[in-house]
Design an enzyme around this catalytic site. Sequence first.
Site, PDB file in Angstrom:
ATOM      1  N   LYS A 102       0.532  -1.795  -0.139  1.00  0.00           N
ATOM      2  CA  LYS A 102      -0.389  -0.188  -0.269  1.00  0.00           C
ATOM      3  C   LYS A 102       0.361   1.166   0.042  1.00  0.00           C
ATOM      4  O   LYS A 102       2.078   1.235   0.586  1.00  0.00           O
ATOM      5  CB  LYS A 102      -1.054   0.130   0.716  1.00  0.00           C
ATOM      6  CG  LYS A 102      -1.612   0.721   1.693  1.00  0.00           C
ATOM      7  CD  LYS A 102      -2.389   0.902   2.678  1.00  0.00           C
ATOM      8  CE  LYS A 102      -4.329   2.316   2.856  1.00  0.00           C
ATOM      9  NZ  LYS A 102      -4.359   1.376   4.086  1.00  0.00           N
ATOM     10  N   SER A 183      -9.491   1.165   3.630  1.00  0.00           N
ATOM     11  CA  SER A 183      -8.596   1.838   2.894  1.00  0.00           C
ATOM     12  C   SER A 183      -7.623   1.654   1.417  1.00  0.00           C
ATOM     13  O   SER A 183      -7.199   1.728   1.005  1.00  0.00           O
ATOM     14  CB  SER A 183      -7.927   3.425   3.615  1.00  0.00           C
ATOM     15  OG  SER A 183      -7.021   2.635   4.462  1.00  0.00           O
ATOM     16  N   SER A 207      -9.788  -1.008   7.485  1.00  0.00           N
ATOM     17  CA  SER A 207      -9.415  -0.489   6.546  1.00  0.00           C
ATOM     18  C   SER A 207      -7.948  -2.382   5.505  1.00  0.00           C
ATOM     19  O   SER A 207      -7.660  -1.725   4.808  1.00  0.00           O
ATOM     20  CB  SER A 207      -8.589   0.482   6.183  1.00  0.00           C
ATOM     21  OG  SER A 207      -9.125   1.602   6.242  1.00  0.00           O
TER      22      SER A 207
END
Length: 530
Positions: A102, A183, A207
């Site tokens: 990420k 996220s 997330s």
Amino acid sequence: MFRSTVLALALAAAASPALAQPLSPYASAGEQQAAMSDGRVTSEQIVRAYLERIERIDRAGPKLNSVLALNPQAMADARRLDAERKAGRVRGPLHGVPVLIKDNIEMAGSLPTTAGSLALSANVTGRDAPLVKRLTDAGAIILGKTNLSEWANFRSTRSISGWSAVGGLVRNPYSLDRTACGSSSGSGAAIAAALSAVAIGTETDGSVTCPAAMNGIVGLKPTVGLVSRTHVVPISAEQDTAGPMTRTVADAAALLAAIAGSDPADPATKEADAKKADYLKALDRNALKGARIGVWHGFRGRSVHTDAVFDQALKVLEAQGAILVPLTGPDDATLGKIGELEGDTLRTEFKADLNTYLATTPAAVKSRTLADLIAFNAAEPRETPLFGQEIFEAAQAKPPITDPAYVEKRATARRMAREALDNMLVKNNLVAVVAPSNGPPSIVDPVNGSRFFGSPSSLPAVSGYPHLTVPAGYATGLPIGISFIGVAWSEPKLLAAGYAYEQASKARREPEFLPDLGARPEIARAYDPR
């Protein structure tokens, strides 16, 4: 056409004519490792094929927008690791396996760490986050960085999950009009679409587990403190953690084993070396036999599809020998109070932790404080075409983390969350609490927002306890997961239970990359029966 995929074709062309079956792009990391060990394929071939697949599916084709940037050293790393294998050195189950990370996690090299924000477009730190160093030491190849909800979905109360100013909107590969959640949306969509073997996401509250569940993959939010957060763009030192996002529970176990461990720069991890385990070795197809599993129906009635999938999952658990224990979980008032305290304390922590992080970034990053970011967003129209920065502004108004009122609220939130889980887990002598991870992914709607059916993520997030989600089934082709929640440091038992469920249910299906659900034949016929 994307389900037949480029990777199988590329590997078939590279393989010996004597080899019967090419390696599927959906092959697990374990299967890829076995194929490399047998000499059927090289890491270089796997990396090349995934890079081609990213070009065709993520950047053209359905255009998922899940991968923000590719590591220019990935091919060279693959060749180096192939040479090590040829010389007789194999570092472990991730040797030569591609992983996406990420883009709020730093890695050395030329790629910036942006958290999805244009304000960090020059954030090339030259640092490896300790979790990245652990991955590469284990022989994994960093393929690239994934898109995310900007600032890990902590900028606006009206944000669109999966959108960032740097990368645009991540699309769900099961139906492109549906949310990929956030996220860690890019990590979830990319692994669902087989753009890499495995990925890393981060979670403060939901997330990892939400995008994993809504993209039909496995996601694990570990116990806070099991994985280092150093050189990861923060929200909260009290709740942040990185975690595996994979297509199988075994791959999640292998990935967790690589990234878990103590880091002197992160005091929360002081117990990690003593608490980490051989998570792969802990996996057991019979782990559910005689296991006491608590059933939490906290969100029942919000989605008939979710209820039906969860009921079927409970039958699978029971068929595998689990002892199902009905639970009376915390009431709505308690959950609401925990959520209120969490939201308030996270804003205080975000201001303090982000300002500390920004102070360590290169001089080329001109936004050095949260106040600077608020000014940057106000002056940059590309940052605010869809929503604003209400959370930023609320966080900026918060007192320092030394404020006694904040300290009391954080302690109260943690105590209430742990009491709620302990009242279920400890008092009933449970291996895990299970609940639906999510409802069906809703349509991305920039006008009215997305519909949300509820999630059990807040209790393990605020308490710091681990939370595993595993594919459970589908509602009109849209993924729904089942959550396994345990006490702190119980990852071996959670992964074992999730693995036994996964092996019995075989619930996961490959995505279809539909433009919308109206493209499903049964729906198309109903829409236009003439």
